[in-house]
Motif scaffolding. Structure first.
Motif, mmCIF file in Angstrom:
data_model
loop_
_atom_site.group_PDB
_atom_site.id
_atom_site.type_symbol
_atom_site.label_atom_id
_atom_site.label_comp_id
_atom_site.label_asym_id
_atom_site.label_seq_id
_atom_site.Cartn_x
_atom_site.Cartn_y
_atom_site.Cartn_z
ATOM 1 N N LEU A 190 -7.979 11.471 8.406
ATOM 2 C CA LEU A 190 -8.918 10.663 7.643
ATOM 3 C C LEU A 190 -8.120 9.925 6.571
ATOM 4 O O LEU A 190 -7.387 10.549 5.804
ATOM 5 N N THR A 191 -8.232 8.615 6.541
ATOM 6 C CA THR A 191 -7.519 7.798 5.554
ATOM 7 C C THR A 191 -8.543 7.155 4.634
ATOM 8 O O THR A 191 -9.507 6.551 5.100
ATOM 9 N N VAL A 192 -8.338 7.305 3.319
ATOM 10 C CA VAL A 192 -9.265 6.781 2.322
ATOM 11 C C VAL A 192 -8.488 5.973 1.295
ATOM 12 O O VAL A 192 -7.515 6.460 0.723
ATOM 13 N N GLU A 193 -8.931 4.741 1.071
ATOM 14 C CA GLU A 193 -8.303 3.910 0.034
ATOM 15 C C GLU A 193 -8.917 4.262 -1.313
ATOM 16 O O GLU A 193 -10.134 4.417 -1.428
ATOM 17 N N LEU A 194 -8.062 4.399 -2.333
ATOM 18 C CA LEU A 194 -8.557 4.683 -3.672
ATOM 19 C C LEU A 194 -9.136 3.412 -4.274
ATOM 20 O O LEU A 194 -8.464 2.388 -4.344
ATOM 21 N N ALA A 195 -10.390 3.489 -4.696
ATOM 22 C CA ALA A 195 -11.076 2.337 -5.277
ATOM 23 C C ALA A 195 -10.616 2.135 -6.722
ATOM 24 O O ALA A 195 -10.285 3.105 -7.416
ATOM 25 N N MET B 141 0.848 -1.189 0.000
ATOM 26 C CA MET B 141 0.000 0.000 0.000
ATOM 27 C C MET B 141 0.890 1.248 0.000
ATOM 28 O O MET B 141 1.786 1.376 0.830
ATOM 29 N N ILE B 142 0.647 2.145 -0.927
ATOM 30 C CA ILE B 142 1.356 3.418 -1.007
ATOM 31 C C ILE B 142 0.453 4.481 -0.401
ATOM 32 O O ILE B 142 -0.701 4.635 -0.818
ATOM 33 N N THR B 143 0.958 5.195 0.597
ATOM 34 C CA THR B 143 0.173 6.220 1.286
ATOM 35 C C THR B 143 0.632 7.601 0.841
ATOM 36 O O THR B 143 1.809 7.933 0.929
ATOM 37 N N HIS B 144 -0.313 8.392 0.354
ATOM 38 C CA HIS B 144 -0.060 9.772 -0.040
ATOM 39 C C HIS B 144 -0.557 10.658 1.097
ATOM 40 O O HIS B 144 -1.750 10.692 1.375
ATOM 41 N N LYS B 145 0.361 11.357 1.758
ATOM 42 C CA LYS B 145 0.008 12.184 2.906
ATOM 43 C C LYS B 145 -0.250 13.614 2.457
ATOM 44 O O LYS B 145 0.600 14.238 1.842
ATOM 45 N N LEU B 146 -1.454 14.101 2.766
ATOM 46 C CA LEU B 146 -1.863 15.445 2.398
ATOM 47 C C LEU B 146 -2.380 16.172 3.625
ATOM 48 O O LEU B 146 -2.898 15.545 4.547
ATOM 49 N N GLU B 147 -2.248 17.499 3.627
ATOM 50 C CA GLU B 147 -2.826 18.319 4.681
ATOM 51 C C GLU B 147 -3.919 19.180 4.076
ATOM 52 O O GLU B 147 -3.787 19.666 2.954
ATOM 53 N N MET B 148 -5.017 19.357 4.832
ATOM 54 C CA MET B 148 -6.141 20.140 4.333
ATOM 55 C C MET B 148 -6.684 21.003 5.467
ATOM 56 O O MET B 148 -7.006 20.493 6.532
ATOM 57 N N ASP B 149 -6.747 22.323 5.214
ATOM 58 C CA ASP B 149 -7.357 23.231 6.174
ATOM 59 C C ASP B 149 -8.785 23.491 5.714
ATOM 60 O O ASP B 149 -9.009 23.977 4.604
ATOM 61 N N ASN C 41 -6.047 -1.390 -5.710
ATOM 62 C CA ASN C 41 -5.896 -1.672 -4.278
ATOM 63 C C ASN C 41 -4.478 -1.455 -3.766
ATOM 64 O O ASN C 41 -3.969 -2.235 -2.976
ATOM 65 N N THR C 42 -3.834 -0.375 -4.219
ATOM 66 C CA THR C 42 -2.461 -0.129 -3.783
ATOM 67 C C THR C 42 -2.233 1.277 -3.254
ATOM 68 O O THR C 42 -1.126 1.581 -2.841
ATOM 69 N N ARG C 43 -3.248 2.133 -3.274
ATOM 70 C CA ARG C 43 -3.026 3.527 -2.890
ATOM 71 C C ARG C 43 -4.089 4.015 -1.917
ATOM 72 O O ARG C 43 -5.253 3.671 -2.038
ATOM 73 N N ALA D 207 -0.789 8.284 -9.908
ATOM 74 C CA ALA D 207 -1.156 6.866 -9.869
ATOM 75 C C ALA D 207 -1.246 6.383 -11.311
ATOM 76 O O ALA D 207 -1.531 7.157 -12.224
ATOM 77 N N VAL D 208 -0.998 5.125 -11.512
ATOM 78 C CA VAL D 208 -1.016 4.530 -12.843
ATOM 79 C C VAL D 208 -2.422 4.034 -13.161
ATOM 80 O O VAL D 208 -3.084 3.437 -12.302
ATOM 81 N N GLN D 209 -2.859 4.276 -14.406
ATOM 82 C CA GLN D 209 -4.155 3.767 -14.840
ATOM 83 C C GLN D 209 -4.186 2.255 -14.642
ATOM 84 O O GLN D 209 -3.245 1.546 -14.975
ATOM 85 N N GLY D 210 -5.265 1.761 -14.045
ATOM 86 C CA GLY D 210 -5.409 0.328 -13.810
ATOM 87 C C GLY D 210 -4.801 -0.154 -12.506
ATOM 88 O O GLY D 210 -4.934 -1.321 -12.152
ATOM 89 N N ASP D 211 -4.132 0.735 -11.776
ATOM 90 C CA ASP D 211 -3.576 0.357 -10.468
ATOM 91 C C ASP D 211 -4.736 -0.078 -9.576
ATOM 92 O O ASP D 211 -5.770 0.560 -9.534
#
Length: 99
Positions: free
Chosen positions: A82-87, A2-10, A28-30, A22-26
Motif C-alpha cells: 500500500l503506497t500513500v502520499e503524505l498530504a 518524490m521520496i519514498t519511505h519503505k516500511l513493513e507492517m505485520d 508533495n514530496t513524500r 520530514a521537514v515542516q512545510g514540505d
C-alpha cells in the motif's frame, strides 16, 4: 522529486511505531510504501478496498484523507504493498505527527 519511505507492517503484531523524518512545510514530496504481512506471511490487499490516512499533529489537530488537494487519489494498492502520499496538511505543524 518524490521520496519514498519503505516500511513493513505485520497486521497481527502490535510492534513499535516506525519513524520517518520530514521537514515542516514540505509539500508533495513524500510517500509511505507499506509492505503488509499477516503472521509473517504476505497479506495481499483485496480488490475493491478503500484506504484513508489518519493523522494527529503535535498541535492537537487531527484529520484523515483519501484524496490530495489537487483531486488525485492519495493511495495505491498492489499485491501486499500500500503506497500513500503524505498530504501537505500533515506537515503544517512543528513536531511529531502520528499517522
Amino acid at each position: 522529486m518524490m521520496i519514498t519511505h519503505k516500511l513493513e507492517m505485520d497486521l497481527l503484531e502490535r510492534g513499535d511505531l516506525q519513524r520517518i523524518d520530514a521537514v515542516q512545510g514540505d509539500r508533495n514530496t513524500r510517500q509511505l510504501e507499506l509492505t503488509l504481512y499477516s503472521g509473517g506471511e504476505p497479506w495481499n490487499i483485496p480488490e475493491g478496498i478503500s484506504a484513508v490516512m489518519r493523522y494527529c499533529k503535535s498541535d492537537g489537530t487531527k484529520g484523515y484523507y483519501d484524496t490530495l488537494p489537487d483531486g488525485r487519489t492519495a493511495w495505491t494498492a498492489e499485491g501486499n504493498v500500500l503506497t500513500v502520499e503524505l498530504a501537505p496538511q500533515m506537515l503544517t505543524a512543528e513536531g511529531i505527527v502520528l499517522a
